[in-house]
Design a protein around this motif. Structure first.
Motif, PDB file in Angstrom:
ATOM      1  N   ARG A   1     -67.785 -13.728  23.161  1.00  0.00           N
ATOM      2  CA  ARG A   1     -67.995 -14.916  23.990  1.00  0.00           C
ATOM      3  C   ARG A   1     -67.287 -14.776  25.327  1.00  0.00           C
ATOM      4  O   ARG A   1     -67.830 -15.126  26.378  1.00  0.00           O
ATOM      5  N   GLU A   2     -66.053 -14.286  25.310  1.00  0.00           N
ATOM      6  CA  GLU A   2     -65.318 -14.112  26.556  1.00  0.00           C
ATOM      7  C   GLU A   2     -65.996 -13.086  27.454  1.00  0.00           C
ATOM      8  O   GLU A   2     -66.073 -13.286  28.672  1.00  0.00           O
ATOM      9  N   LEU A   3     -66.470 -12.002  26.858  1.00  0.00           N
ATOM     10  CA  LEU A   3     -67.196 -11.005  27.650  1.00  0.00           C
ATOM     11  C   LEU A   3     -68.476 -11.608  28.230  1.00  0.00           C
ATOM     12  O   LEU A   3     -68.811 -11.362  29.394  1.00  0.00           O
ATOM     13  N   ALA A   4     -69.166 -12.401  27.423  1.00  0.00           N
ATOM     14  CA  ALA A   4     -70.381 -13.053  27.926  1.00  0.00           C
ATOM     15  C   ALA A   4     -70.024 -14.044  29.027  1.00  0.00           C
ATOM     16  O   ALA A   4     -70.743 -14.147  30.033  1.00  0.00           O
ATOM     17  N   ASP A   5     -68.931 -14.786  28.862  1.00  0.00           N
ATOM     18  CA  ASP A   5     -68.489 -15.722  29.895  1.00  0.00           C
ATOM     19  C   ASP A   5     -68.149 -14.982  31.189  1.00  0.00           C
ATOM     20  O   ASP A   5     -68.510 -15.430  32.276  1.00  0.00           O
ATOM     21  N   ASP A   6     -67.451 -13.865  31.061  1.00  0.00           N
ATOM     22  CA  ASP A   6     -67.119 -13.079  32.256  1.00  0.00           C
ATOM     23  C   ASP A   6     -68.381 -12.581  32.943  1.00  0.00           C
ATOM     24  O   ASP A   6     -68.493 -12.629  34.171  1.00  0.00           O
ATOM     25  N   GLU A   7     -69.327 -12.095  32.134  1.00  0.00           N
ATOM     26  CA  GLU A   7     -70.577 -11.607  32.707  1.00  0.00           C
ATOM     27  C   GLU A   7     -71.338 -12.749  33.360  1.00  0.00           C
ATOM     28  O   GLU A   7     -71.915 -12.595  34.436  1.00  0.00           O
TER      29      GLU A   7
END
Length: 160
Positions: free
Chosen positions: A52-58
Motif C-alpha cells: 500500500r505504501e509503495l502504491a501510495d508513493d507511486e
C-alpha cells in the motif's frame, strides 16, 4: 520457504512423538499451528502495508507528474491566448486603418461627382447650387447672413 521437504518433516514428526509423547503431541501441534497462523497473518499484514505504501508513493509521484504537466499546459495555453489576443488586436487595428482609408477614398471620389451633379442641376433649379454647395462645405448656411468679402478677392484695397 526454508526448503524443507516431506522427508524432513516426517523425521521432525517422529522426533516430536518420542520427545513429547502421544498425550502432549496433539496440544503441541495445535499450539504450533496457532503460532504459524499468527506469523503468517503478521507477514501478510506487513506485506500488504508495504505494498500500500509503495502504491501510495507511486500514486503521489503520478499525481505530481500530472500536476506539473497541467501547469506546463496551462502556461502554454495562457501564452497562446496572449499571442492570439495580440494578433487579433493587430488585425483589428489594420482593419480600422483600412476602413478609414476606404472612407477617405470614398469621400475623395464622391466629392467631384457631387460638385459636378450640383453644377449640372443648378441651371435647372434656377439658382446657383454650386455656390450653395460651396457654402455648405465651408460651414456657411443661408441663415448666417451675407458672407464677409475675402481680402484680395475682387475688391480694391482701401487706400490710406
Amino acid at each position: 520457504m526454508f526448503d524443507i521437504g516431506f522427508s524432513e518433516l516426517f523425521v521432525v514428526a517422529i522426533v516430536a512423538l518420542m520427545v513429547l509423547g502421544p498425550e502432549r503431541l496433539p496440544r503441541a501441534a495445535r499450539f504450533t499451528g496457532l503460532w504459524v497462523r499468527r506469523a503468517r497473518a503478521q507477514w501478510y499484514s506487513v506485506k500488504s502495508e508495504l505494498e500500500r505504501e509503495l502504491a501510495d508513493d507511486e500514486l503521489k509521484k503520478s499525481l505530481a507528474r500530472t500536476r506539473d504537466e497541467l501547469r506546463e499546459l496551462g502556461t502554454e495555453l495562457k501564452n497562446q491566448g496572449r499571442d492570439l489576443h495580440d494578433d487579433l488586436r493587430r488585425e483589428g487595428q489594420g482593419i480600422e486603418k483600412s476602413v478609414k482609408h476606404a472612407e477617405k477614398s470614398v469621400k475623395d471620389a464622391v466629392a467631384p461627382v457631387t460638385r459636378a451633379a450640383a453644377t449640372a442641376a443648378a441651371p435647372a433649379l434656377g439658382h446657383d447650387a454650386a455656390e450653395q454647395d460651396g457654402d455648405a462645405m465651408r460651414g456657411d448656411t443661408p441663415d448666417a447672413g451675407p458672407a464677409e468679402p475675402v481680402a484680395g478677392a475682387g475688391t480694391p484695397d482701401p487706400q490710406p
